[in-house]
Design a protein around this motif. Structure first.
Motif, PDB file in Angstrom:
ATOM      1  N   PHE A 253     -10.902  33.706  16.624  1.00 33.14           N
ATOM      2  CA  PHE A 253     -11.490  32.173  16.616  1.00 33.14           C
ATOM      3  C   PHE A 253     -11.923  31.798  15.248  1.00 33.14           C
ATOM      4  O   PHE A 253     -12.343  32.500  14.553  1.00 33.14           O
TER       5      PHE A 253
ATOM      6  N   LEU B 277     -15.022  33.845  25.731  1.00 33.97           N
ATOM      7  CA  LEU B 277     -14.062  33.489  24.780  1.00 33.97           C
ATOM      8  C   LEU B 277     -12.611  33.605  25.191  1.00 33.97           C
ATOM      9  O   LEU B 277     -11.641  32.696  24.785  1.00 33.97           O
TER      10      LEU B 277
ATOM     11  N   ASP C 292     -12.879  26.308  15.936  1.00 37.98           N
ATOM     12  CA  ASP C 292     -12.876  26.719  17.299  1.00 37.98           C
ATOM     13  C   ASP C 292     -14.166  26.465  17.808  1.00 37.98           C
ATOM     14  O   ASP C 292     -14.382  25.915  19.020  1.00 37.98           O
ATOM     15  N   VAL C 293     -15.207  27.101  17.105  1.00 41.36           N
ATOM     16  CA  VAL C 293     -16.538  27.079  17.571  1.00 41.36           C
ATOM     17  C   VAL C 293     -17.600  26.860  16.521  1.00 41.36           C
ATOM     18  O   VAL C 293     -17.041  27.560  15.414  1.00 41.36           O
TER      19      VAL C 293
ATOM     20  N   GLY D 191      -7.680  28.456  28.361  1.00 43.36           N
ATOM     21  CA  GLY D 191      -7.418  27.081  28.841  1.00 43.36           C
ATOM     22  C   GLY D 191      -8.716  26.589  29.795  1.00 43.36           C
ATOM     23  O   GLY D 191      -8.423  25.421  30.480  1.00 43.36           O
TER      24      GLY D 191
ATOM     25  N   LYS E 286     -13.326  22.611  18.733  1.00 43.93           N
ATOM     26  CA  LYS E 286     -12.236  22.625  19.456  1.00 43.93           C
ATOM     27  C   LYS E 286     -12.609  23.057  21.043  1.00 43.93           C
ATOM     28  O   LYS E 286     -12.324  22.564  22.391  1.00 43.93           O
ATOM     29  N   TYR E 287     -13.459  24.160  21.047  1.00 44.44           N
ATOM     30  CA  TYR E 287     -13.780  24.598  22.274  1.00 44.44           C
ATOM     31  C   TYR E 287     -15.349  24.345  22.845  1.00 44.44           C
ATOM     32  O   TYR E 287     -16.032  23.787  23.779  1.00 44.44           O
ATOM     33  N   PHE E 288     -16.317  24.758  21.990  1.00 44.64           N
ATOM     34  CA  PHE E 288     -17.717  24.388  22.208  1.00 44.64           C
ATOM     35  C   PHE E 288     -18.779  24.639  21.095  1.00 44.64           C
ATOM     36  O   PHE E 288     -18.202  25.242  19.910  1.00 44.64           O
TER      37      PHE E 288
ATOM     38  N   PRO F 229     -12.146  25.201  30.361  1.00 47.50           N
ATOM     39  CA  PRO F 229     -13.036  24.800  29.917  1.00 47.50           C
ATOM     40  C   PRO F 229     -14.668  25.629  30.132  1.00 47.50           C
ATOM     41  O   PRO F 229     -14.899  25.881  31.159  1.00 47.50           O
ATOM     42  N   LEU F 230     -15.304  25.429  29.072  1.00 45.19           N
ATOM     43  CA  LEU F 230     -16.764  26.315  29.261  1.00 45.19           C
ATOM     44  C   LEU F 230     -17.535  25.896  30.248  1.00 45.19           C
ATOM     45  O   LEU F 230     -18.109  26.929  31.125  1.00 45.19           O
TER      46      LEU F 230
ATOM     47  N   VAL G 252     -11.933  30.464  27.540  1.00 43.09           N
ATOM     48  CA  VAL G 252     -11.686  29.414  27.017  1.00 43.09           C
ATOM     49  C   VAL G 252     -10.339  29.362  26.194  1.00 43.09           C
ATOM     50  O   VAL G 252      -9.553  28.267  26.229  1.00 43.09           O
ATOM     51  N   LYS G 253      -9.775  30.470  25.783  1.00 41.70           N
ATOM     52  CA  LYS G 253      -8.707  30.520  24.922  1.00 41.70           C
ATOM     53  C   LYS G 253      -7.547  30.437  25.977  1.00 41.70           C
ATOM     54  O   LYS G 253      -6.263  29.763  25.696  1.00 41.70           O
TER      55      LYS G 253
END
Length: 633
Positions: free
Chosen positions: A58, A189, A29-30, A195, A82-84, A197-198, A192-193
């Motif tokens: 995460f 966190l 995820d990160v 939905g 997945k996220y950043f 976007p960062l 972003v979880k």
């Protein structure tokens, strides 16, 4: 060689693709990139951030000290998160880590196995982020840590001798978390979880970002606009004025949002969170750290920074001193955040289980050893306060400076059967222990603390930091007058004599600090000589970003008064100041005499050199020979 307790590799956060696969994960995820080796310990920022991300559910991996020079495969080995991506230069600004105050390249790195240098680039946050953006242009990058935090606005860079814009502009990152990152990170966190976007997050406190569109008024926060980066390039006074705003707003509980134009973009810095309370601090320190370096390093030698702290306990964060040259309050904040007694005692017992522990704790401390649980008596007063220091020029009457909670912890740790000795290795803020300076001492708890400290917790010598003897220089430093150090030493020596102890004080001093002229250094040498000190190593001033002293060094004026302040800048000026520390060495005596004659201060030459024995065959009488040691950065 580091002895690693036999534990499953899954107890550490994964740092290789193989370790990710062993957990059955196809994608992380990160992914966190760090300039330090991975030590799973609460004193190392990457471990804290990694464990927080893990605690929020995460899948997190760390890439410590990636090779940035060659094929960049280290940046690719874990794939796309997945996220950043998260990026930190490590526990130090990479330039402070790499270079001395004279801009000489250091030969070692305390955050690398074997102390080996060369495992991180200059300006590491920027280099790592630029590489990630080249390989993964569509993946958001979040930067944090002390390097990003102290470079979040237009800042002077001593090593390039020029103004840099916000690090967000140079690095190309999507977001910056400044200060201690636990509180903003948890909010980020969760968003972003859900939905978001960062690079679309805008309303979390303690973050900064660049905005391409016009910045609209905020529903909650008032907005203060700084002079633009381009204006600062042309006008040093505007740059100095900016600093005052940033420092004030960084240390307020009811702070404003800050904006600054950078070219066609606008930097936005949201207000900080309120200082963490005991429950929040405990939550961070009580995460399931192994408290050990990753087993990958077991054949590469010890990690010096880890060896220094592996048997120590950090009891609090922050510092209300606000010293002009120090970055602690700029990053950790001026309000002290303390852990609960239960959390501290739990960590002491965990340390006692370490396979190499022999019964000796190296430090029960913090940024300043004796600020544990100190805070405002009336928090509503603190919430409105704009002062950068709670103890300069005088101690705030609203500040609770009781040492009783700290004394009680010392005694409880001493009572544990596993502990033979618990030392205080952190520097003690001595002015809090001088009654003439600290009028808030009403019940004698300071004296009780000093008795406990000196008789039970000093490991051969005690570190304190008067920093200078000149009142004018100390005023610029935001430090108390040297007379209070003299009073503290009298009190310290009296307790030592009472108990038959011989534990020298080790005072730290800085040369070439803004506001210090050459005569001031001669005075410093003379006064410390009178007290029995021979100073062998001192700290030469380094202008680090986000400090008052850095602003004075670059602009020539104090950011709060905009009045001129002298600063030694040339190699000759700096060396001249430094030479006075070594009045007792033959190679400096003639130079000092001639120099003080030229400065029309023969009185200082007499005071400093007049009693030097001219007959080398005749021995001088015995003298106390106290030595100061170069501080660890």
């Amino acid at each position: 060689m580091i002895t690693i307790r036999e534990r499953p590799i899954s107890h550490w956060l994964p740092i290789t693709k193989k370790e990710v696969e062993q957990r059955g994960w196809e994608q992380l995820d990160v992914i966190l990139i760090s300039g330090d080796a991975y030590v799973d310990h609460p004193a190392f920022g990457a471990a804290v951030i990694g464990r927080i991300i893990e605690s929020e559910g995460f899948r997190i991996g760390i890439i410590p000290q990636p090779n940035w020079r060659d094929d960049l495969r280290d940046f690719k080995k874990m794939g796309t998160p997945k996220y950043f991506f998260g990026v930190t230069a490590g526990c130090m600004d990479s330039m402070v880590n790499h270079y001395t105050a004279n801009k000489r390249l250091r030969s070692n790195d305390s955050y690398t196995p074997g102390g080996e240098a060369g495992f991180r680039p200059d300006y590491a946050t920027t280099v790592y982020t630029q590489i990630l953006k080249k390989i993964y242009p569509d993946v958001p990058v979040l930067i944090g840590g002390i390097e990003a935090s102290l470079r979040r606005v237009t800042h002077y860079d001593y090593w390039k001798d020029k103004l840099f814009p916000t690090i967000l502009e140079d690095a190309g990152a999507d977001m910056l978390v400044y200060g201690m990152g636990e509180q903003p990170l948890r909010d980020i966190l969760r968003l972003v979880k859900s939905g978001v976007p960062l690079n679309e997050i805008r309303d979390v406190k303690q973050i900064a970002y660049l905005e391409d569109k016009p910045v609209l008024p905020h529903d909650t926060w008032e907005t203060i606009e700084l002079a633009s980066h381009e204006v600062c390039l042309e006008d040093k006074i505007k740059y100095a004025s900016n600093f005052k705003i940033v420092e004030v707003e960084s240390n307020k509980w009811q702070a404003n949002r800050i904006v600054q134009k950078v070219g066609k973009k606008t930097l936005v810095i949201n207000p900080p969170f309120k200082t963490m309370d005991e429950e929040e601090m405990d939550k961070s320190f009580d995460l399931p750290y192994t408290r050990l370096p990753h087993p990958k390093y077991k054949n590469r030698g010890a990690i010096p920074a880890y060896e220094m702290i592996k048997f120590s306990v950090n009891m609090h964060r922050g510092c209300f001193g606000g010293c002009s040259f120090c970055t602690i309050s700029a990053h950790q904040g001026k309000f002290v955040a303390s852990r609960s007694e239960e959390s501290i005692m739990k960590e002491v017992k965990q340390i006692a289980e370490h396979p190499e522990f022999k019964g000796y704790l190296s430090d029960l401390g913090g940024p300043s050893a004796n600020m544990y649980r100190m805070k405002g008596k009336d928090e509503s007063i603190c919430a409105r306060c704009q002062a950068p220091s709670c103890i300069n020029p005088v101690i705030c009457s609203n500040l609770d400076t009781s040492h009783k909670p700290l004394t009680e912890i010392y005694r409880k740790v001493d009572a544990l059967p596993e502990i033979k000795k618990a030392f205080v290795g952190s520097g003690v803020r001595y002015d809090l222990l001088v009654d003439d300076f600290n009028k808030n001492n009403t019940d004698g708890n300071h004296d009780e603390y000093m008795e406990q400290l000196i008789t039970r917790h000093v490991s051969g010598r005690l570190k304190v930091a008067p920093e200078h003897t000149s009142d004018a220089t100390l005023k610029v430093m935001r430090k108390p007058g040297f007379k209070y150090f003299r009073k503290f030493k009298e009190k310290y020596d009296k307790i030592q004599d009472k108990h038959g102890l011989n534990q020298p004080l080790i005072p730290y001093f800085i040369s070439s600090h803004p506001g210090c002229e050459e005569q001031d250094m001669a005075n410093l040498a003379a006064e410390t000589k009178d007290l029995g000190f021979r100073l062998e190593q001192v700290q030469d001033f380094t202008p680090t970003p986000m400090t008052v002293a850095e602003v004075i060094y670059y602009t020539g004026v104090h950011p709060y008064t905009l009045q001129p302040v002298y600063t030694a800048k040339t190699k000759e000026e700096k060396q001249n100041q430094n030479n006075y520390f070594f009045w007792y060495k033959n190679e400096f005596k003639s130079w000092i005499r001639q120099r003080l004659q030229k400065l029309k201060r023969p009185d200082l030459a007499q005071q400093l050199l007049g009693d030097v024995n001219p007959n080398p065959k005749k021995k001088e009488g015995p003298r106390k020979d106290y030595t100061t040691y170069k501080r660890k950065w």
